[in-house]
Motif scaffolding. Structure first.
Motif, short mmCIF file in Angstrom:
data_model
loop_
_atom_site.label_atom_id
_atom_site.label_comp_id
_atom_site.label_asym_id
_atom_site.label_seq_id
_atom_site.Cartn_x
_atom_site.Cartn_y
_atom_site.Cartn_z
N ASP A 173 0.71 -2.01 -0.57
CA ASP A 173 0.18 -0.19 0.06
C ASP A 173 0.81 1.39 0.00
OD1 ASP A 173 -2.52 -1.25 -0.27
OD2 ASP A 173 -2.97 -1.16 2.39
N ARG A 174 1.92 0.69 0.46
CA ARG A 174 2.80 2.00 0.48
C ARG A 174 3.70 2.58 -0.66
NH1 ARG A 174 3.87 0.93 6.34
NH2 ARG A 174 5.69 -0.18 5.89
N GLY A 175 4.08 1.84 -1.39
CA GLY A 175 4.27 2.03 -2.92
C GLY A 175 5.71 1.40 -2.58
N GLU A 176 6.14 -0.09 -1.78
CA GLU A 176 7.69 0.44 -1.75
C GLU A 176 7.53 -1.13 -2.30
OE1 GLU A 176 7.83 -0.68 2.80
OE2 GLU A 176 7.11 1.79 2.94
N VAL A 177 6.92 -2.47 -2.50
CA VAL A 177 6.92 -2.99 -3.30
C VAL A 177 6.05 -3.34 -4.67
CG1 VAL A 177 7.73 -4.54 -1.77
CG2 VAL A 177 5.75 -4.62 -2.53
N THR A 178 5.95 -3.84 -5.63
CA THR A 178 4.92 -3.64 -7.04
C THR A 178 4.16 -4.97 -6.97
OG1 THR A 178 6.36 -5.62 -8.26
CG2 THR A 178 7.03 -2.79 -8.34
#
Length: 206
Positions: free
Chosen positions: A48-53
């Motif tokens: 959700d935080r955009g740290e992984v795809t």
């Protein structure tokens, strides 16, 4: 005074994850439902935080479940996940549009991964009504962390007490209260409409 409305997305404007979508995801993963959902949510915040795809997230899910997903399965899981979160509440969309048409500023704060954010941007033109759209995958902040609410205040250029936050989860409401926002725990469109109606008059724009 409060004159700006900050809406949550899922459970307010959009429906919660559909039961049929949940069943499909579990079937595609070929594991027990209890193990699947424990892992799905335990690993969700970095996604959700955009740290992984999306692909990285589902590979992590597979590893935690002691299995593997090939590229075809990954694509299908991502698509099924998006579809499971894609239903909206037409009455709430109408309320969003009515609130914007009244001249009141509105904003959106959602814990949402990039692939799902793109889906909403491509399929829902009502997003244009929001002065600020705070998708967690873009801001790097997730509710109920206080910085998620502070990010919205800073971007709107408003003190917290100028904002009414509408969300269906008590823990998210508590986070907003902690920095001084007014809040409404969402139980349905009629109650949300009443809470917005009771706000201070819309300031005149110069």
């Amino acid at each position: 005074m409060a004159d700006t409305v900050l809406f949550d997305l899922f459970g307010v404007i959009a429906r919660q994850q559909s039961p049929s979508g949940q069943e499909l995801l579990v079937a595609m993963a070929s594991v027990s439902a209890s193990a699947f959902w424990q892992t799905y949510w335990a690993l969700r915040m970095p996604y959700d935080r955009g740290e992984v795809t999306g692909s990285e997230y589902w590979r992590q899910v597979a590893a935690a479940l002691g299995t593997t997903f090939d590229d075809h399965q990954l694509a299908r899981l991502i698509a099924a996940d998006i579809a499971s979160w894609s239903a909206i509440d037409d009455d709430m969309v109408a309320l969003v549009e009515h609130t914007a048409a009244s001249g009141r500023r509105i904003a959106l704060l959602s814990n949402i991964p990039e692939e799902l954010a793109v889906h909403y941007e491509q399929h829902h033109r009502w997003l244009k009504h929001f002065d600020v759209v705070a998708f967690s995958c873009r801001t790097g902040q997730t509710k109920p962390d206080l910085d998620a609410y502070r990010w919205c205040c800073q971007t709107l250029g408003l003190a917290p007490e100028r904002i009414l936050f509408v969300d269906d989860r008590a823990e998210n409401i508590q986070g907003a209260k902690a920095i001084g926002m007014r809040t409404h725990l969402f139980t349905g469109p009629a109650q949300a409409r009443q809470a917005i109606t009771e706000l201070d008059p819309v300031p005149r724009r110069r």
